[in-house]
Design an enzyme around this catalytic site. Structure first.
Site, PDB file in Angstrom:
ATOM      1  CD  GLU A 176      -2.399   4.226  13.192  1.00  0.00           C
ATOM      2  OE1 GLU A 176      -1.371   4.728  13.669  1.00  0.00           O
ATOM      3  OE2 GLU A 176      -3.146   3.447  13.835  1.00  0.00           O
ATOM      4  CE  LYS A 215      -0.052   6.806  16.656  1.00  0.00           C
ATOM      5  NZ  LYS A 215      -0.147   5.377  16.293  1.00  0.00           N
ATOM      6  CB  CYS A 262      -4.030   5.015  16.363  1.00  0.00           C
ATOM      7  SG  CYS A 262      -4.306   3.299  16.892  1.00  0.00           S
TER       8      CYS A 262
END
Length: 267
Positions: free
Chosen positions: A40, A116, A155
């Site tokens: 990321e 995300k 993440c």
């Protein structure tokens, strides 16, 4: 399927342009892989919040373009990690920036884009600077049949099992988790990655960052985990490339031999 995970290490001393060129060269070195996964926010810096506005770029900006060129050269699917995406129009919260992952095909074309959903920072960091994504994204991996459907996440998403249930229900057999996960909580990273594999009977490809940036030591411990929770490969805390051959038909075998998913009741 041959999977390579590039656990990239970097510091604030490395200029972003030089890091882009270095990472593109690392991708070029992965010839023979079917899927290459990067971590990321490796270009703008995972914890470099102050620099994000000036390092934001469109989907066809320098970071994705550099990785797309490398993917085309080696003929592999490449998960380019994520960028701070700068859109032409503001989003629902008026910011117009997202933490956006891009999956590239063997010809360098964009196969999928994932923004995300879960923003890390508890009101600061990502929630303060970025929009939240809304879409659950899965994509068939070309050339590998019905057993190869990649589910995208990033993440902090790893802490939210409901997202992975949604990816499972959308057909995912492989779960990609590029991350910039700090060393202070790397134990959580390893446990949660295995949990997502076990509970969804999927292969998990967890690509973390090494090094230190914005004063934050990163955790490393990237891993490829099988559908029974077995760790097929795991990195240390420095820059490293994992090289793993994964039989994706084993996902279906794991689900048949221990059919726990058939006993789900809350949907």
């Amino acid at each position: 399927m041959r999977i390579r995970v590039i656990q990239l290490a970097y510091t604030d001393d490395e200029p972003v342009d030089e890091r882009r060129a270095r990472v593109a060269d690392l991708v070029r070195q992965q010839r023979g892989a079917d899927l290459v996964v990067l971590p990321e926010l490796w270009a703008p810096g995972g914890f470099s919040y102050r620099e994000w506005p000036e390092r934001a770029e469109p989907l066809d900006g320098p970071t994705v373009t550099a990785v797309a060129d490398a993917a085309r050269e080696i003929g592999a699917v490449v998960h380019a990690g994520s960028i701070i995406e700068q859109a032409d129009e503001p989003g629902p919260e008026g910011r117009g920036r997202w933490n956006t992952s891009v999956l590239l095909g063997p010809d360098g074309s964009r196969l999928a884009v994932y923004r995300k959903i879960h923003r890390f920072g508890f009101g600061a960091g990502e929630p303060h600077l970025l929009e939240a994504g809304q879409d659950v994204v899965t994509v068939p991996l070309p050339g590998h049949g019905p057993d190869a459907v990649l589910g995208l996440s990033t993440c902090y998403d790893l802490r939210f099992p409901e997202l992975y249930r949604a990816l499972l229900d959308a057909g995912a057999t492989v779960l990609a988790v590029p991350a910039a996960w700090p060393a202070a909580r790397v134990g959580h990273w390893s446990v949660l990655a295995r949990a997502r594999a076990i509970e969804n009977q999927c292969v998990v490809v967890a690509a973390n960052t090494a090094g230190t940036h914005a004063g934050t030591p990163m955790g490393g411990a990237s891993a490829v985990i099988g559908p029974r929770g077995e760790v097929l490969a795991e990195a240390g805390d420095a820059e490293e490339v994992l090289d793993v051959d994964v039989d994706l038909t084993d996902v279906a075998r794991a689900r048949r031999s221990f059919p726990v998913l058939e006993d789900r009741r809350l949907r």
